[in-house]
Design a protein around this motif. Structure first.
Motif, mmCIF file in Angstrom:
data_model
loop_
_atom_site.group_PDB
_atom_site.id
_atom_site.type_symbol
_atom_site.label_atom_id
_atom_site.label_comp_id
_atom_site.label_asym_id
_atom_site.label_seq_id
_atom_site.Cartn_x
_atom_site.Cartn_y
_atom_site.Cartn_z
ATOM 1 N N SER A 256 -14.228 -23.967 64.310
ATOM 2 C CA SER A 256 -14.873 -25.769 64.315
ATOM 3 C C SER A 256 -15.536 -25.976 65.227
ATOM 4 C CB SER A 256 -13.594 -26.621 63.500
ATOM 5 O OG SER A 256 -12.777 -26.706 64.641
ATOM 6 N N VAL A 257 -16.217 -27.035 65.426
ATOM 7 C CA VAL A 257 -16.874 -27.662 66.662
ATOM 8 C C VAL A 257 -16.053 -27.960 67.788
ATOM 9 C CG1 VAL A 257 -17.177 -29.771 65.813
ATOM 10 C CG2 VAL A 257 -18.842 -28.994 67.491
ATOM 11 N N THR B 212 -21.192 -26.292 64.141
ATOM 12 C CA THR B 212 -21.385 -27.684 63.709
ATOM 13 C C THR B 212 -20.337 -28.137 62.624
ATOM 14 O OG1 THR B 212 -22.741 -26.984 61.903
ATOM 15 C CG2 THR B 212 -23.756 -27.562 63.972
ATOM 16 N N ASN B 213 -19.470 -27.048 62.018
ATOM 17 C CA ASN B 213 -18.672 -27.468 60.981
ATOM 18 C C ASN B 213 -17.394 -28.156 61.537
ATOM 19 O OD1 ASN B 213 -18.532 -24.620 62.224
ATOM 20 N ND2 ASN B 213 -16.657 -24.386 61.385
ATOM 21 N N PHE C 185 -19.206 -37.496 53.739
ATOM 22 C CA PHE C 185 -20.485 -36.631 53.921
ATOM 23 C C PHE C 185 -19.529 -35.290 54.605
ATOM 24 C CE2 PHE C 185 -23.645 -34.164 56.134
ATOM 25 C CZ PHE C 185 -24.368 -34.096 55.288
ATOM 26 N N ILE C 186 -18.437 -35.640 55.610
ATOM 27 C CA ILE C 186 -17.794 -34.386 56.131
ATOM 28 C C ILE C 186 -16.904 -33.798 55.043
ATOM 29 C CG2 ILE C 186 -16.030 -33.970 57.688
ATOM 30 C CD1 ILE C 186 -17.572 -36.045 59.641
ATOM 31 N N GLU D 238 -8.258 -33.525 63.395
ATOM 32 C CA GLU D 238 -9.908 -33.441 63.451
ATOM 33 C C GLU D 238 -10.430 -34.683 63.915
ATOM 34 O OE1 GLU D 238 -10.925 -30.337 63.215
ATOM 35 O OE2 GLU D 238 -9.148 -29.598 62.068
ATOM 36 N N PRO D 239 -10.417 -34.817 65.574
ATOM 37 C CA PRO D 239 -10.854 -36.094 65.870
ATOM 38 C C PRO D 239 -12.232 -36.467 65.632
ATOM 39 C CG PRO D 239 -10.715 -34.535 67.752
ATOM 40 C CD PRO D 239 -9.880 -33.895 66.486
ATOM 41 N N LEU D 240 -12.982 -35.463 65.331
ATOM 42 C CA LEU D 240 -14.468 -35.831 65.200
ATOM 43 C C LEU D 240 -14.736 -36.419 63.739
ATOM 44 C CD1 LEU D 240 -16.118 -32.858 66.700
ATOM 45 C CD2 LEU D 240 -16.000 -34.944 67.532
ATOM 46 N N LEU D 241 -13.563 -36.492 62.773
ATOM 47 C CA LEU D 241 -13.563 -37.032 61.640
ATOM 48 C C LEU D 241 -13.735 -38.756 61.693
ATOM 49 C CD1 LEU D 241 -11.016 -35.711 59.222
ATOM 50 C CD2 LEU D 241 -13.583 -36.029 58.731
#
Length: 359
Positions: free
Chosen positions: A78-79, A86-87, A128-129, A338-341
């Motif tokens: 993951s990114v 980008t995942n 979307f994620i 997954e902080p980017l969530l």
């Protein structure tokens, strides 16, 4: 908090009596009473004699992938772990020891192989994620990639089918017709391949800060690889032949027997809440067994827009005091890993307030 008691093994362990439900009975709809009774008494049960389930093949697939060179594994990371990718949700990830070596490794598989929607078509970026397609290793640097993918796609399919059937049985047993519809899309559903390596106490201190609220020691002084916790909704867990899993039963910790070729269905906090407490949630943890340990939890989750604010009786749920729908609540849970969530715009509506308070 769980009491400070040592885990019980051997013939006096009541978890040896947890029901082992035959797959055929479950699929044919003959196991509703067994399922409800097991969930009410133990908060989990086993499913056995599962056609097409290749437990040995799954272990072999995990071993083949997780023993690859780190640079190869990072190609599908993951990114968070590989900024060139980008995942965010799917693919490879790890947690490092105090010495900087991965001691927990995961590979996350979902239900989508392609994304057929644009971000403008969903409520927010987080939704979307949730529909992110899988990220698979390629044969260029992993010759067994095709077999790896085939075995695990089969494993995902079996678990998804089983989880939906179990949901139907729960709905039937509780006279809760709306329960099944909560899982129609199930976007955040995840199949995790996990490898745990032996660790030292300083590694846990490195992973879990002193203010995290987690205790990483068992009462007998052994290190934990996973702290005491309760899952969210429906978990199908496979431990293969690995020990280490413990469950809290009647305020005592007991070792959970591993049954090769089986899956365990474990009930989570939201199931307890939605069922008005009829179906308790399973508190569990994992002892560090001081050797490599493989397991595969499958988290079957409600749809992003499923309403979770009311229980079967119409009572306001604990989660419902803050959230109307599952998606925003799940994002606030997952963002720790997954902080980017979750960031300033991930729940912006296309905003957290709108998603949490509107239909």
């Amino acid at each position: 908090m769980p009491p400070e008691t040592s885990p019980i093994e051997g013939p006096h362990n009541p978890l040896h009596n947890v029901p082992k439900i035959n797959y055929k009975e479950l699929i044919e709809g003959h196991a509703t009473d067994q399922i409800l009774k097991a969930m009410k008494q133990y908060a989990f049960f086993y499913i056995v004699n599962i056609p097409g389930f290749d437990a040995h093949g799954e272990v072999k697939a995990m071993e083949s992938f997780f023993t690859l060179p780190q640079a190869v594994k990072d190609t599908c990371a993951s990114v968070k772990h590989n900024p060139n990718n980008t995942n965010i949700l799917r693919g490879y990830g790890h947690t490092k020891s105090s010495g900087g070596v991965p001691i927990e490794e995961v590979f996350n598989i979902g239900q989508y192989e392609s994304r057929t929607i644009d971000e403008s078509e969903v409520s927010c970026r987080a939704e979307f994620i949730s529909r992110e397609p899988n990220t698979w290793p390629t044969k260029e640097n992993f010759p067994q990639s095709q077999e790896f993918r085939s075995v695990l796609e089969n494993g995902f399919k079996i678990r998804m089918f089983l989880a939906r059937k179990i949901t139907e049985m729960i709905a039937q047993g509780l006279n809760y017709p709306g329960f099944v519809n909560m899982f129609t899309e199930a976007e955040f559903t995840s199949f995790y391949l996990k490898k745990y390596k032996a660790r030292e106490s300083k590694d846990n201190s490195h992973i879990y800060r002193s203010d995290s609220g987690y205790s990483m020691k068992a009462e007998d002084g052994r290190d934990l690889s996973i702290p005491s916790h309760i899952d969210t909704t429906i978990t199908l867990l496979t431990t293969y032949t690995n020990g280490g899993l413990q469950a809290l039963y009647k305020n005592e910790w007991y070792d959970v027997p591993s049954v090769m070729g089986s899956m365990m269905m474990m009930s989570g906090s939201l199931i307890k809440d939605l069922s008005d407490g009829e179906l308790p949630a399973l508190r569990h943890r994992v002892i560090d067994i001081k050797t490599d340990r493989y397991s595969t939890p499958f988290f079957f989750n409600p749809s992003f827009h499923a309403h979770i604010n009311r229980s079967n009786s119409g009572r306001e749920t604990e989660v419902g005091k803050e959230f109307l729908k599952f998606g925003p609540w799940q994002v606030t849970q997952l963002h720790r890993d997954e902080p980017l969530l979750l960031h300033s715009t991930s729940l912006h509506c296309n905003n957290l307030a709108k998603l949490a308070t509107t239909n």
